[in-house]
Design a protein around this motif. Sequence first.
Motif, PDB file in Angstrom:
ATOM      1  N   GLU A   7     -78.183  96.609  23.510  1.00 38.50           N
ATOM      2  CA  GLU A   7     -79.261  95.854  24.211  1.00 38.50           C
ATOM      3  C   GLU A   7     -80.010  95.285  23.015  1.00 38.50           C
ATOM      4  N   VAL A   8     -80.110  95.928  21.945  1.00 44.46           N
ATOM      5  CA  VAL A   8     -81.232  95.332  20.899  1.00 44.46           C
ATOM      6  C   VAL A   8     -80.179  94.395  19.708  1.00 44.46           C
ATOM      7  N   LEU A   9     -78.904  95.009  19.359  1.00 44.50           N
ATOM      8  CA  LEU A   9     -78.223  94.376  18.195  1.00 44.50           C
ATOM      9  C   LEU A   9     -77.148  93.592  18.974  1.00 44.50           C
ATOM     10  N   HIS A  10     -76.869  93.458  20.218  1.00 45.52           N
ATOM     11  CA  HIS A  10     -75.787  92.661  20.651  1.00 45.52           C
ATOM     12  C   HIS A  10     -74.424  92.785  19.760  1.00 45.52           C
ATOM     13  N   ASP A  11     -74.132  93.963  19.252  1.00 45.45           N
ATOM     14  CA  ASP A  11     -72.993  93.863  18.294  1.00 45.45           C
ATOM     15  C   ASP A  11     -71.922  94.359  18.909  1.00 45.45           C
ATOM     16  N   ALA A  12     -71.045  93.453  19.592  1.00 44.30           N
ATOM     17  CA  ALA A  12     -69.819  93.559  20.413  1.00 44.30           C
ATOM     18  C   ALA A  12     -68.658  92.941  20.273  1.00 44.30           C
ATOM     19  N   ALA A  13     -67.546  93.371  20.268  1.00 46.56           N
ATOM     20  CA  ALA A  13     -66.243  92.275  20.367  1.00 46.56           C
ATOM     21  C   ALA A  13     -65.721  92.358  21.727  1.00 46.56           C
ATOM     22  N   VAL A  14     -64.985  91.412  22.060  1.00 48.05           N
ATOM     23  CA  VAL A  14     -64.320  91.097  23.261  1.00 48.05           C
ATOM     24  C   VAL A  14     -62.794  90.741  23.164  1.00 48.05           C
ATOM     25  N   ARG A  15     -62.009  91.308  24.059  1.00 52.60           N
ATOM     26  CA  ARG A  15     -60.595  90.980  24.050  1.00 52.60           C
ATOM     27  C   ARG A  15     -60.269  90.738  25.672  1.00 52.60           C
ATOM     28  N   VAL A  16     -59.149  89.826  25.990  1.00 58.36           N
ATOM     29  CA  VAL A  16     -58.797  89.604  27.173  1.00 58.36           C
ATOM     30  C   VAL A  16     -57.424  90.212  27.285  1.00 58.36           C
ATOM     31  N   PRO A  17     -57.197  91.381  28.181  1.00 56.87           N
ATOM     32  CA  PRO A  17     -56.025  91.953  28.401  1.00 56.87           C
ATOM     33  C   PRO A  17     -54.734  91.064  28.776  1.00 56.87           C
ATOM     34  N   PRO A  18     -53.789  91.149  28.236  1.00 60.88           N
ATOM     35  CA  PRO A  18     -53.318  92.520  27.538  1.00 60.88           C
ATOM     36  C   PRO A  18     -53.332  92.224  25.911  1.00 60.88           C
ATOM     37  N   PHE A  19     -53.463  93.239  25.308  1.00 61.91           N
ATOM     38  CA  PHE A  19     -53.477  93.369  23.915  1.00 61.91           C
ATOM     39  C   PHE A  19     -53.239  94.770  23.436  1.00 61.91           C
ATOM     40  N   GLY A  20     -52.693  94.937  21.953  1.00 57.78           N
ATOM     41  CA  GLY A  20     -52.254  96.131  21.484  1.00 57.78           C
ATOM     42  C   GLY A  20     -53.097  97.131  20.760  1.00 57.78           C
ATOM     43  N   GLU A  21     -52.646  97.904  20.027  1.00 58.49           N
ATOM     44  CA  GLU A  21     -53.479  98.648  19.119  1.00 58.49           C
ATOM     45  C   GLU A  21     -54.024  97.662  18.067  1.00 58.49           C
ATOM     46  N   ASP A  22     -53.362  96.890  17.426  1.00 66.02           N
ATOM     47  CA  ASP A  22     -53.759  96.176  16.428  1.00 66.02           C
ATOM     48  C   ASP A  22     -55.046  95.511  16.720  1.00 66.02           C
ATOM     49  N   GLN A  23     -54.916  94.787  18.166  1.00 60.80           N
ATOM     50  CA  GLN A  23     -56.271  94.050  18.457  1.00 60.80           C
ATOM     51  C   GLN A  23     -57.309  94.967  18.710  1.00 60.80           C
ATOM     52  N   ALA A  24     -57.064  96.270  19.403  1.00 62.49           N
ATOM     53  CA  ALA A  24     -58.138  97.125  19.437  1.00 62.49           C
ATOM     54  C   ALA A  24     -58.686  97.549  18.201  1.00 62.49           C
ATOM     55  N   ARG A  25     -58.048  97.527  17.149  1.00 62.70           N
ATOM     56  CA  ARG A  25     -58.610  98.095  15.771  1.00 62.70           C
ATOM     57  C   ARG A  25     -59.292  96.804  15.180  1.00 62.70           C
ATOM     58  N   ALA A  26     -58.492  95.542  15.404  1.00 60.03           N
ATOM     59  CA  ALA A  26     -59.328  94.528  14.926  1.00 60.03           C
ATOM     60  C   ALA A  26     -60.868  94.143  15.580  1.00 60.03           C
ATOM     61  N   MET A  27     -61.006  94.682  16.872  1.00 55.04           N
ATOM     62  CA  MET A  27     -62.364  94.570  17.688  1.00 55.04           C
ATOM     63  C   MET A  27     -63.176  95.460  16.851  1.00 55.04           C
ATOM     64  N   LEU A  28     -63.028  96.581  16.567  1.00 49.52           N
ATOM     65  CA  LEU A  28     -63.774  97.442  15.717  1.00 49.52           C
ATOM     66  C   LEU A  28     -64.207  96.812  14.265  1.00 49.52           C
ATOM     67  N   ARG A  29     -63.299  96.084  13.708  1.00 49.90           N
ATOM     68  CA  ARG A  29     -63.456  95.635  12.322  1.00 49.90           C
ATOM     69  C   ARG A  29     -64.414  94.284  12.344  1.00 49.90           C
ATOM     70  N   GLU A  30     -64.556  93.742  13.771  1.00 53.55           N
ATOM     71  CA  GLU A  30     -65.232  92.494  13.806  1.00 53.55           C
ATOM     72  C   GLU A  30     -66.939  93.128  13.938  1.00 53.55           C
ATOM     73  N   LEU A  31     -67.347  94.208  14.345  1.00 58.40           N
ATOM     74  CA  LEU A  31     -68.499  94.672  14.403  1.00 58.40           C
ATOM     75  C   LEU A  31     -69.270  94.645  13.277  1.00 58.40           C
ATOM     76  N   ARG A  32     -70.435  94.345  13.267  1.00 55.84           N
ATOM     77  CA  ARG A  32     -71.450  94.197  12.186  1.00 55.84           C
ATOM     78  C   ARG A  32     -71.641  95.658  11.819  1.00 55.84           C
ATOM     79  N   GLY A  33     -71.825  96.517  12.626  1.00 54.23           N
ATOM     80  CA  GLY A  33     -71.965  97.830  12.542  1.00 54.23           C
ATOM     81  C   GLY A  33     -70.788  98.755  12.297  1.00 54.23           C
ATOM     82  N   HIS A  34     -69.648  98.151  11.837  1.00 52.58           N
ATOM     83  CA  HIS A  34     -68.380  98.643  11.519  1.00 52.58           C
ATOM     84  C   HIS A  34     -68.780  99.941  10.564  1.00 52.58           C
ATOM     85  N   ALA A  35     -69.428  99.879   9.584  1.00 47.77           N
ATOM     86  CA  ALA A  35     -69.514 100.788   8.666  1.00 47.77           C
ATOM     87  C   ALA A  35     -70.007 102.327   9.131  1.00 47.77           C
ATOM     88  N   LEU A  36     -70.672 102.151  10.331  1.00 47.92           N
ATOM     89  CA  LEU A  36     -71.162 103.556  10.850  1.00 47.92           C
ATOM     90  C   LEU A  36     -69.884 104.028  11.174  1.00 47.92           C
TER      91      LEU A  36
END
Length: 744
Positions: free
Chosen positions: A655-684
């Motif tokens: 609720e503070v950072l609003h650091d989120a990624a969105v996808r519309v199903p269907p999607f595969g593992e490559d898109q799921a990993r891409a969602m994580l790379r989009e996060l500003r806090g990915h380094a965590l």
Amino acid sequence: MLGSTHGTLTTDFRARVEACGEHPRRAVHSTAGSPSEGVPDLDVSGRPLHADVPDLDRFFRPESVAVIGASDAEGRPNTGITRQLIAWAGRVGARLYPVHPTRETVFGLPCHASVADLPEQVDLAVLLVGDPLPVIEELAEAKVKFAVAFASGFAETGDEGAAAQARLAAAVRRSGLRLLGPNTNLNAFEEFREDLDGPAIALITQSGHQGRPVYTLQELGIRLSHWAPTGNEADLETSDFIAYFAERPEVGAIACYVEGLKDGRSFLLAADRAARNGVPVVAVKVGRTETGARMAASHTGKLTGADTVVDAAMRQFGVIRVDGLDELQDTAALLARARKPKADGVVVYSISGGTGAHFSDLATEAGLRLPTLSQAKQDELHQWIPEYLNVANPVDNGGHPVGDWRGRKIIDAILADPSVGVLICPITGPFPPMSDRLAQDLVDAAEQTDKLVCVVWGSPVGTEEAYRTTLLGSSRVATFRTFGNCITAVRAYLDHHRFTTGYRSPFEDAPRTPSPSYRKAQALMRPGQQLSEHAAKQLLRAYGIRVPREQLVTSAAAAVRAAGLVGYPVVMKASGPQLAHKTELGLVKVGLTSASQIRDAYRELTDIARYEDLPLDGILVCQMVERGVEMVVGVTQDQLFGPTVTVGLGGVLVEVLHDAAVRVPPFGEDQARAMLRELRGHALLEGVRGAPPVDVDALVEVVLRVQRMALELGDELSELDINPLMVLPRGQGAVALDALAVCR
């Protein structure tokens, strides 16, 4: 932007069309979806998996046209439109029949009193009437294939107009014909230059005026094959035209100006078809802001959609979203005409160190890869460039070499490097005769290479011979007026080919039949209700998502026994169907280590619930999980696209950072990993300040399992919120510590 078409590009394009080579398109136009043999064409929720491709050949190239309400009376609006339609029919070789109840002739052509009086079945009817609804039944009886309605006053005007449009759409569905409009214009009947060759841009707009810059590209030698002004989209919509254009062998790119999408699923299916065929789709989509969304709704009367979801969905299916009409025309022109890249390395070549450094900064920040040239290549360049100048990339020639034979040698040497796929030469201002020689050398070199050569001509005048004749006269050089547009287009060019190389449609792997998990989950659903945390976690368990060891109890004594079984320390939480923010209400107790603490916590939790008048189904005694990164994974319902999956930093950070990624199903593992790379806090997730890397594989698995829930429970699940999902150190998995589920 690219200039006129001549020579090698024309030959290359024709060969590709005949062989269906570089762009994997078919030589024969398909008019239907292309499901795999024996595979159902619907997913588990009953939604289509393939885009229908309307056969629009007879719309754009009809054999016969009827103009309903035709006029040749001076001063009447219909007169000018009739005159333009007669000219257009002549260009496409169509027979035109004016229709008007009180006229015998219109512009010398015999006029028919009604549709029923037409001498043949016509392909296209153009309706120059204020209310097209009464005419639709007549057209259906005459078996007209297509109609165009210019009339306004429909959904763009508000509720009453929307109701009128709904009646029109229903009549069209019953009729069997296909309708363009209402609230459209004459752009489909513009005059397109026939003297241009090579891959073309197909244009789709919901506001005709916004397509003018792309249409005007013809004056610079860029071919335009079609223009579809979709208007309010009571029937035919943007998605129909994307799917159709993606099958046309002459179309090199599709340029869109979109105000609102009629149906998100149809749009994604059409974009998927374009991606499978290697056809780039470049779009301006308004509605990024609340103001833009309101204006779009007033113009077209459709939902603009939550922009974060629209943006993510476009990116997910390879649609290149740009902001300005200038970016739309430059990017579409480059993507339509440039050959497939041989490498993704970009070299910046300039006559000024300052220019090269400036452009390189912007390009690198935008994500372009500027490789350092090898020492051998630098030594080669220093044969013609003074030793004190940098040639590692960017390449600074110092100015003088461009005025003689050395200029071409330098360009050829750069293009010969296997790590280089794109050469960009920013010319910030004309400095004849050297700029003229430089422009000609770039054009000549581009004719001899299969790599992309781009020039930024920065002069605000634009009348210089080197620009107007040399650069724009080349079929092989992509010429831009600004640094920003060049970088945007080149990045889109490289991204598009990276995306479509080996592209596999996510719809191919979408589940067709319900899983055993779905049958378990159905028994837990409570239509119209929010589930308790305990019930929501049971839902997660049904889909194989790990939750803590826990027990639901209804007495202090049972809580003490449960703590012994779960293992100290424990967490105690109130569980009930109306509890969303338990921490704020004091309904969570953590770090409990003794039986006395358990009894006290039980009494306090039940007292708070009684005081707040909150019904409980019990108290959860849970395993305490501390070490990891808190994430949130969830499902929400979007008005356009249906169920969407979100992942982001969890706990209070969501609720503070609003650091989120969105996808519309269907999607595969490559898109799921891409969602994580989009996060500003990915380094965590990789581990910071001594913390170990977390189990990213387990997090990805949870995202994919939640996606399965979204697909199977889409009609029954309004919202799912796993927060926090504690992602443990690598190899230890992920645990859903809390969950909220709302049934539809």
